[in-house]
Scaffold this motif. Structure first.
Motif, PDB file in Angstrom:
ATOM      1  N   GLU A 177       0.874  -1.202   0.113  1.00  0.00           N
ATOM      2  CA  GLU A 177      -0.109  -0.056   0.068  1.00  0.00           C
ATOM      3  C   GLU A 177       0.985   1.155   0.047  1.00  0.00           C
ATOM      4  O   GLU A 177       0.835   2.378  -0.653  1.00  0.00           O
ATOM      5  N   SER A 179       4.011   1.510  -1.278  1.00  0.00           N
ATOM      6  CA  SER A 179       4.605   1.727  -2.317  1.00  0.00           C
ATOM      7  C   SER A 179       3.772   2.335  -3.470  1.00  0.00           C
ATOM      8  O   SER A 179       4.466   2.659  -4.208  1.00  0.00           O
ATOM      9  N   CYS A 180       2.522   2.245  -3.387  1.00  0.00           N
ATOM     10  CA  CYS A 180       1.571   2.927  -4.424  1.00  0.00           C
ATOM     11  C   CYS A 180       1.034   4.190  -4.053  1.00  0.00           C
ATOM     12  O   CYS A 180       0.185   4.716  -4.783  1.00  0.00           O
ATOM     13  N   ARG A 228       4.634  -7.431  -7.191  1.00  0.00           N
ATOM     14  CA  ARG A 228       3.834  -8.061  -8.225  1.00  0.00           C
ATOM     15  C   ARG A 228       4.671  -8.814  -9.113  1.00  0.00           C
ATOM     16  O   ARG A 228       4.009  -9.650  -9.598  1.00  0.00           O
ATOM     17  N   GLU A 237      -6.314  -4.443  -3.245  1.00  0.00           N
ATOM     18  CA  GLU A 237      -5.662  -3.922  -3.878  1.00  0.00           C
ATOM     19  C   GLU A 237      -6.103  -3.090  -5.191  1.00  0.00           C
ATOM     20  O   GLU A 237      -6.929  -3.737  -6.075  1.00  0.00           O
ATOM     21  N   LYS A 241      -2.978   1.215  -9.874  1.00  0.00           N
ATOM     22  CA  LYS A 241      -1.926   2.005  -9.344  1.00  0.00           C
ATOM     23  C   LYS A 241      -0.706   1.243  -9.368  1.00  0.00           C
ATOM     24  O   LYS A 241      -0.374  -0.102  -9.440  1.00  0.00           O
ATOM     25  N   THR A 242       0.323   2.131  -9.684  1.00  0.00           N
ATOM     26  CA  THR A 242       1.798   1.413 -10.169  1.00  0.00           C
ATOM     27  C   THR A 242       2.931   1.451  -8.740  1.00  0.00           C
ATOM     28  O   THR A 242       2.997   2.574  -8.389  1.00  0.00           O
ATOM     29  N   PRO A 243       3.405   0.227  -8.379  1.00  0.00           N
ATOM     30  CA  PRO A 243       4.303   0.563  -7.111  1.00  0.00           C
ATOM     31  C   PRO A 243       5.496   1.295  -7.560  1.00  0.00           C
ATOM     32  O   PRO A 243       5.717   1.294  -8.499  1.00  0.00           O
TER      33      PRO A 243
END
Length: 364
Positions: A177, A179-180, A228, A237, A241-243
């Motif tokens: 969470e 990281s996004c 991922r 999740e 959204k991109t980590p």
């Protein structure tokens, strides 16, 4: 591995979402000795573990109300300091989601490990304080004793408790969470070889001739920073959204462009201990040296410990006295000779090293 053993291709580990007040109590599925419905004639609960804090985890104690005596508080599971951290790697263990690039104090943790990772371990496990021992040599100062810990409270035994994996699934979810979230960055990178190292060894399974066979898995640290890519996802999740991506290669630490820009770089006023100098070197700082500092035992020790590829000489120093006058550029030769004497190498070699260091610094 669990999917292979259960025969359930979509089997997933649950996570203990203890931020919700309705989940403050220890999960009942793990807190009863007996199952409501026996499995293959056996009603013992495989998720129950004896080495736990009875008052927090047990749902079948002598009071008869079938509820644990205690439960979590908002303070115990507050992850706001970790969530609000802008960087992953901090300069010290007291900042950054994961803590400091250089662990200068074994008693400190990164923010996520501090809350809520550690409190859950200690609340679930068993921690027994021990009184201090008498000190015959100094009766006024008894000898402290470390507490006795077991189960989740003791790292070597924590993994034997099934709740460990449900707890750490939630910690992984929090990291994902974070990281996004917008505005996050990696902070102060460790060196490339730290990311390339593969210190951990795990086991997976593969199917060969109709039988499950163990397979050892060892990846580099950098491979674990993209959850991922590891095939990990969470039910709640947001996949849009991109980590936070890990750069490849890892950027080197930013060098100190001027000694005055960092409290670590200027050796002329360097009053920290050896530990702080190691931290400064890990952050990419350069150290300026003058001849006067090599006259003290402490200064000579520091020059001995400095990385040779981070040493520079001071061209002047109004607060540095040389033979009763302020230091000037011509005194560099004395500084080079002093460094050569301390490091037990030729003065010409020191000159070459310092010249190369300056060229490297000017290119950055």
């Amino acid at each position: 591995m669990l999917r292979a053993h259960t025969g359930e291709p979509r089997f997933s580990l649950p996570y203990w979402d203890y931020f919700r007040p309705e989940n403050y109590r220890f999960p009942r599925e793990f807190g009863t000795r007996r199952l409501d419905q026996p499995l293959d004639g056996d009603d013992s609960n495989p998720l129950y573990h004896a080495q736990r804090n009875l008052y927090f985890t047990d749902w079948e104690h002598w009071s008869g109300n079938n509820l644990p005596y205690s439960q979590l508080t908002p303070e115990a599971v507050d992850w706001a300091p970790a969530r609000d951290s802008v960087v992953f790697f901090g300069q010290t263990e007291r900042e950054g989601l994961a803590g400091g690039t250089v662990d200068e104090d074994s008693s400190t943790r990164g923010r996520l490990e501090s809350f809520p990772q550690d409190p859950i371990h200690r609340l679930v496990g068993v921690v027994i304080p021990r009184p201090p021992l008498p000190n015959p040599a100094d009766p006024a100062n008894p000898i402290p004793q470390e507490p006795v810990a077991g189960g989740m409270a003791f790292p070597p035994t924590a993994g034997f408790d099934p709740i460990f994996y449900v707890h750490h699934s939630n910690i992984d979810r929090l990291w994902a969470e974070w990281s996004c979230m917008p505005g996050k960055n990696w902070g102060h990178f460790p060196p490339q070889d730290w990311f390339d190292d593969n210190p951990w060894h795990f086991y997976d399974v593969t199917l060969e001739n109709g039988q499950l066979k163990p397979v050892e898995v060892s990846k580099s640290r950098k491979d674990y920073f993209d959850y991922r890519a590891l095939g990990v996802s969470f039910k709640s999740e947001d996949l849009s959204k991109t980590p936070l991506p890990l750069p490849d290669p890892i950027p080197g630490p930013a060098p100190a462009l001027l000694a005055s820009l960092t409290s670590f770089a200027n050796v002329g006023s360097f009053s920290a201990v050896k530990r702080d100098m190691q931290r400064a070197a890990a952050l990419g700082c350069y150290f300026s040296v003058n001849a006067e500092m090599t006259r003290s035992d402490r200064g000579r020790i520091l020059v001995t410990e400095m990385p040779l590829d981070r040493i520079l000489t001071e061209t002047d120093g109004p607060f540095t006295q040389m033979e009763g006058r302020p230091a000037e550029p011509a005194d560099i030769r004395l500084t080079v000779a002093s460094i050569a004497d301390v490091r037990k190498i030729a003065a010409d070699a020191v000159s070459d090293i310092i010249r190369a260091n300056l060229q490297t610094l000017l290119k950055t």
